[in-house]
Write a protein that holds these residues in place. Sequence first.
Motif, PDB file in Angstrom:
ATOM      1  N   ASN A  84      23.430 -41.511-144.297  1.00 28.68           N
ATOM      2  CA  ASN A  84      23.758 -42.315-143.114  1.00 28.68           C
ATOM      3  C   ASN A  84      23.112 -41.793-141.831  1.00 28.68           C
ATOM      4  N   PHE A  85      21.901 -41.258-141.942  1.00 27.60           N
ATOM      5  CA  PHE A  85      21.210 -40.771-140.748  1.00 27.60           C
ATOM      6  C   PHE A  85      20.759 -41.950-139.899  1.00 27.60           C
ATOM      7  N   GLU A  86      21.094 -41.897-138.622  1.00 29.39           N
ATOM      8  CA  GLU A  86      20.638 -42.904-137.668  1.00 29.39           C
ATOM      9  C   GLU A  86      20.117 -42.203-136.435  1.00 29.39           C
ATOM     10  N   LEU A  87      18.903 -42.530-136.042  1.00 28.95           N
ATOM     11  CA  LEU A  87      18.309 -42.014-134.816  1.00 28.95           C
ATOM     12  C   LEU A  87      18.373 -43.128-133.784  1.00 28.95           C
ATOM     13  N   PHE A  88      19.063 -42.861-132.692  1.00 24.76           N
ATOM     14  CA  PHE A  88      19.251 -43.864-131.645  1.00 24.76           C
ATOM     15  C   PHE A  88      18.354 -43.631-130.439  1.00 24.76           C
ATOM     16  N   TYR A  89      17.933 -42.366-130.263  1.00 26.46           N
ATOM     17  CA  TYR A  89      17.182 -41.991-129.062  1.00 26.46           C
ATOM     18  C   TYR A  89      16.364 -40.755-129.389  1.00 26.46           C
ATOM     19  N   ALA A 115      27.823 -35.078-138.300  1.00 27.32           N
ATOM     20  CA  ALA A 115      27.179 -34.555-137.095  1.00 27.32           C
ATOM     21  C   ALA A 115      26.881 -35.663-136.104  1.00 27.32           C
ATOM     22  N   ASN A 116      26.990 -35.310-134.840  1.00 30.29           N
ATOM     23  CA  ASN A 116      26.568 -36.165-133.729  1.00 30.29           C
ATOM     24  C   ASN A 116      25.764 -35.314-132.770  1.00 30.29           C
ATOM     25  N   THR A 117      24.642 -35.858-132.336  1.00 28.39           N
ATOM     26  CA  THR A 117      23.799 -35.172-131.358  1.00 28.39           C
ATOM     27  C   THR A 117      23.703 -36.046-130.119  1.00 28.39           C
ATOM     28  N   SER A 126      23.235 -39.496-135.543  1.00 30.85           N
ATOM     29  CA  SER A 126      24.435 -39.144-136.292  1.00 30.85           C
ATOM     30  C   SER A 126      24.070 -39.125-137.771  1.00 30.85           C
ATOM     31  N   CYS A 127      24.800 -38.328-138.540  1.00 32.15           N
ATOM     32  CA  CYS A 127      24.557 -38.277-139.983  1.00 32.15           C
ATOM     33  C   CYS A 127      25.679 -37.517-140.670  1.00 32.15           C
ATOM     34  N   ASN A 128      25.633 -37.579-141.981  1.00 29.79           N
ATOM     35  CA  ASN A 128      26.433 -36.716-142.834  1.00 29.79           C
ATOM     36  C   ASN A 128      25.436 -35.839-143.574  1.00 29.79           C
TER      37      ASN A 128
END
Length: 140
Positions: A84-89, A115-117, A126-128
């Motif tokens: 579930n990795f998502e790169l938003f920025y 995780a949240n960055t 965010s990811c697991n």
Amino acid sequence: MSIPSISRYIPQRLPFVMVDKLIFCNNEQTQTEFLIREDNLFVADGQFLEMGVLENVAQTCAARLGYLNESQPVKIGMIGSVDNFELFYSPSIGETIITTITVTAEVLNVILLSANTLCGDTLVASCNMKVILTDIVSES
């Protein structure tokens, strides 16, 4: 808590260090800070790449393990999987990211975390992640 000497808690060494400071750490949650620099291995065209974000998450987990087991030698871990990795920025050179991991399960040498960055108030990613701790002691 701000611990400026991160190198005592993680097995990575320059130029592969993706965390600068351990900001907070307990059994469930850990938070680190990292300044994106021009000479970083994961910077391209002035942006911090998603591979760098993932390594930052893994090194936040390493910092947790090193801090909680401070009296023992630092061991090497590996990323077992990312879900579930998502790169938003994509942060730019000169920006600072704050990564928070929350341990959802820990059995023997396997750690599951979410995780949240963030960069300021902006969600970066965010990811697991599954991290597997080896018995190999860091040479540093």
